[in-house]
Design a protein around this motif. Structure first.
Motif, PDB file in Angstrom:
ATOM      1  N   LEU A  35      19.746 -79.489 -91.177  1.00  0.00           N
ATOM      2  CA  LEU A  35      19.342 -78.425 -92.273  1.00  0.00           C
ATOM      3  C   LEU A  35      18.808 -79.246 -93.579  1.00  0.00           C
ATOM      4  O   LEU A  35      17.900 -79.113 -93.990  1.00  0.00           O
ATOM      5  N   PRO A  36      19.338 -80.307 -93.948  1.00  0.00           N
ATOM      6  CA  PRO A  36      18.754 -81.038 -94.967  1.00  0.00           C
ATOM      7  C   PRO A  36      17.086 -81.588 -94.575  1.00  0.00           C
ATOM      8  O   PRO A  36      16.271 -81.323 -95.313  1.00  0.00           O
ATOM      9  N   GLY A  37      16.705 -81.762 -93.456  1.00  0.00           N
ATOM     10  CA  GLY A  37      15.359 -81.965 -92.973  1.00  0.00           C
ATOM     11  C   GLY A  37      14.521 -80.873 -93.199  1.00  0.00           C
ATOM     12  O   GLY A  37      13.364 -80.764 -94.053  1.00  0.00           O
ATOM     13  N   TRP A  38      14.910 -79.540 -92.712  1.00  0.00           N
ATOM     14  CA  TRP A  38      14.253 -78.138 -92.989  1.00  0.00           C
ATOM     15  C   TRP A  38      14.282 -77.932 -94.557  1.00  0.00           C
ATOM     16  O   TRP A  38      13.321 -77.513 -94.993  1.00  0.00           O
ATOM     17  N   GLN A  39      15.158 -78.393 -95.318  1.00  0.00           N
ATOM     18  CA  GLN A  39      15.205 -78.176 -96.768  1.00  0.00           C
ATOM     19  C   GLN A  39      14.212 -79.024 -97.520  1.00  0.00           C
ATOM     20  O   GLN A  39      13.553 -78.520 -98.290  1.00  0.00           O
ATOM     21  N   THR A  40      14.017 -80.100 -96.881  1.00  0.00           N
ATOM     22  CA  THR A  40      13.105 -81.064 -97.538  1.00  0.00           C
ATOM     23  C   THR A  40      11.800 -80.541 -97.284  1.00  0.00           C
ATOM     24  O   THR A  40      10.893 -80.383 -98.132  1.00  0.00           O
ATOM     25  N   LEU A  41      11.389 -80.145 -96.149  1.00  0.00           N
ATOM     26  CA  LEU A  41       9.961 -79.507 -95.948  1.00  0.00           C
ATOM     27  C   LEU A  41       9.901 -78.175 -96.597  1.00  0.00           C
ATOM     28  O   LEU A  41       8.646 -77.893 -97.217  1.00  0.00           O
ATOM     29  N   ARG A  42      10.999 -77.502 -96.798  1.00  0.00           N
ATOM     30  CA  ARG A  42      10.557 -76.272 -97.598  1.00  0.00           C
ATOM     31  C   ARG A  42      10.601 -76.496 -98.937  1.00  0.00           C
ATOM     32  O   ARG A  42       9.484 -76.015 -99.869  1.00  0.00           O
ATOM     33  N   ASP A  43      11.162 -77.550 -99.608  1.00  0.00           N
ATOM     34  CA  ASP A  43      10.864 -77.877-101.176  1.00  0.00           C
ATOM     35  C   ASP A  43       9.595 -78.178-101.115  1.00  0.00           C
ATOM     36  O   ASP A  43       8.890 -78.106-102.500  1.00  0.00           O
ATOM     37  N   GLU A  44       8.761 -79.170-100.307  1.00  0.00           N
ATOM     38  CA  GLU A  44       7.654 -79.758-100.251  1.00  0.00           C
ATOM     39  C   GLU A  44       6.660 -78.623-100.360  1.00  0.00           C
ATOM     40  O   GLU A  44       5.429 -78.822-100.855  1.00  0.00           O
ATOM     41  N   HIS A  67       7.012 -74.890 -99.966  1.00  0.00           N
ATOM     42  CA  HIS A  67       7.395 -73.524-100.472  1.00  0.00           C
ATOM     43  C   HIS A  67       6.570 -72.984-101.568  1.00  0.00           C
ATOM     44  O   HIS A  67       6.035 -71.629-101.604  1.00  0.00           O
ATOM     45  N   ASN A  68       6.025 -73.677-102.565  1.00  0.00           N
ATOM     46  CA  ASN A  68       5.058 -73.340-103.506  1.00  0.00           C
ATOM     47  C   ASN A  68       3.689 -72.794-102.925  1.00  0.00           C
ATOM     48  O   ASN A  68       2.923 -72.185-103.716  1.00  0.00           O
ATOM     49  N   ASP A  69       3.464 -73.310-101.877  1.00  0.00           N
ATOM     50  CA  ASP A  69       2.252 -72.883-101.156  1.00  0.00           C
ATOM     51  C   ASP A  69       2.388 -71.911-100.252  1.00  0.00           C
ATOM     52  O   ASP A  69       1.403 -71.452 -99.506  1.00  0.00           O
ATOM     53  N   GLY A  70       3.567 -71.115-100.272  1.00  0.00           N
ATOM     54  CA  GLY A  70       3.498 -70.071 -99.492  1.00  0.00           C
ATOM     55  C   GLY A  70       4.589 -70.079 -98.248  1.00  0.00           C
ATOM     56  O   GLY A  70       4.724 -69.234 -97.462  1.00  0.00           O
ATOM     57  N   LEU A  71       4.979 -71.291 -97.836  1.00  0.00           N
ATOM     58  CA  LEU A  71       5.628 -71.490 -96.579  1.00  0.00           C
ATOM     59  C   LEU A  71       7.235 -71.226 -96.906  1.00  0.00           C
ATOM     60  O   LEU A  71       7.916 -71.530 -97.935  1.00  0.00           O
ATOM     61  N   GLU A  72       7.880 -70.581 -95.961  1.00  0.00           N
ATOM     62  CA  GLU A  72       9.209 -70.284 -96.054  1.00  0.00           C
ATOM     63  C   GLU A  72       9.764 -70.497 -94.841  1.00  0.00           C
ATOM     64  O   GLU A  72       9.312 -70.352 -93.398  1.00  0.00           O
ATOM     65  N   ILE A  73      10.798 -71.370 -94.760  1.00  0.00           N
ATOM     66  CA  ILE A  73      11.658 -71.787 -93.605  1.00  0.00           C
ATOM     67  C   ILE A  73      12.848 -70.721 -93.191  1.00  0.00           C
ATOM     68  O   ILE A  73      13.541 -70.264 -94.454  1.00  0.00           O
ATOM     69  N   VAL A  74      13.127 -70.302 -92.141  1.00  0.00           N
ATOM     70  CA  VAL A  74      14.397 -69.455 -91.954  1.00  0.00           C
ATOM     71  C   VAL A  74      14.846 -70.140 -90.484  1.00  0.00           C
ATOM     72  O   VAL A  74      14.429 -70.480 -89.750  1.00  0.00           O
ATOM     73  N   THR A  75      16.145 -70.607 -91.006  1.00  0.00           N
ATOM     74  CA  THR A  75      16.787 -71.271 -89.607  1.00  0.00           C
ATOM     75  C   THR A  75      17.805 -69.957 -88.976  1.00  0.00           C
ATOM     76  O   THR A  75      18.405 -69.309 -89.932  1.00  0.00           O
ATOM     77  N   VAL A  76      18.054 -69.933 -87.824  1.00  0.00           N
ATOM     78  CA  VAL A  76      18.705 -69.023 -86.931  1.00  0.00           C
ATOM     79  C   VAL A  76      19.839 -69.759 -86.136  1.00  0.00           C
ATOM     80  O   VAL A  76      19.228 -70.549 -85.324  1.00  0.00           O
ATOM     81  N   SER A  77      20.839 -69.744 -86.224  1.00  0.00           N
ATOM     82  CA  SER A  77      21.832 -70.214 -85.209  1.00  0.00           C
ATOM     83  C   SER A  77      21.937 -69.201 -83.924  1.00  0.00           C
ATOM     84  O   SER A  77      22.364 -68.158 -84.244  1.00  0.00           O
ATOM     85  N   LEU A  78      22.031 -70.078 -82.749  1.00  0.00           N
ATOM     86  CA  LEU A  78      22.209 -69.018 -81.536  1.00  0.00           C
ATOM     87  C   LEU A  78      23.274 -69.562 -80.972  1.00  0.00           C
ATOM     88  O   LEU A  78      23.135 -69.934 -79.604  1.00  0.00           O
ATOM     89  N   GLU A  79      24.258 -69.957 -81.563  1.00  0.00           N
ATOM     90  CA  GLU A  79      25.590 -70.934 -81.027  1.00  0.00           C
ATOM     91  C   GLU A  79      26.124 -69.875 -79.961  1.00  0.00           C
ATOM     92  O   GLU A  79      26.514 -68.557 -80.463  1.00  0.00           O
ATOM     93  N   LEU A  80      26.380 -70.531 -78.674  1.00  0.00           N
ATOM     94  CA  LEU A  80      26.967 -69.599 -77.651  1.00  0.00           C
ATOM     95  C   LEU A  80      28.335 -69.228 -77.948  1.00  0.00           C
ATOM     96  O   LEU A  80      28.957 -68.333 -77.382  1.00  0.00           O
ATOM     97  N   SER A  81      29.215 -70.262 -78.796  1.00  0.00           N
ATOM     98  CA  SER A  81      30.454 -69.717 -78.927  1.00  0.00           C
ATOM     99  C   SER A  81      30.643 -68.778 -79.777  1.00  0.00           C
ATOM    100  O   SER A  81      32.088 -68.779 -80.584  1.00  0.00           O
ATOM    101  N   GLY A  82      29.536 -68.229 -80.519  1.00  0.00           N
ATOM    102  CA  GLY A  82      29.941 -67.458 -81.464  1.00  0.00           C
ATOM    103  C   GLY A  82      29.428 -67.794 -82.889  1.00  0.00           C
ATOM    104  O   GLY A  82      29.306 -69.078 -83.102  1.00  0.00           O
TER     105      GLY A  82
END
Length: 85
Positions: A4-13, A15-30
């Motif tokens: 997640l910190p890597g995705w946050q860094t990319l978003r920080d860089e 986001h002002n240009d219009g990029l939004e990152i959305v992470t989704v957990s698909l964990e099989l154990s719930g």
């Protein structure tokens, strides 16, 4: 999810240009299995839990981590592919 910190860094860089990152957990154990990791990372971007695996069905995700590029009109411009920040 575990980078997640890597995705946050990319978003920080870009986001002002219009990029939004959305992470989704698909964990099989719930959703509770991944909730603690999301909370510990404290991301500023939306981080969702998908216990019913709707993302799999809607976007064709078969492995994780996967990236799907969706433009501002909601059109998928790049299909699911392996991706890391």
């Amino acid at each position: 999810l575990f980078d997640l910190p890597g995705w946050q860094t990319l978003r920080d860089e870009l986001h002002n240009d219009g990029l939004e990152i959305v992470t989704v957990s698909l964990e099989l154990s719930g959703p509770e299995a991944s909730r603690r990791y999301i909370e510990a990372a404290s991301p500023e971007h939306p981080s969702l839990l998908d216990p019913t695996h709707q993302i799999d069905t809607l976007f064709g995700v078969v492995n994780i981590p996967n990236v799907v590029w969706i433009d501002e009109t909601g059109t998928i411009v790049r299909p699911p592919e392996p991706g890391w920040p």
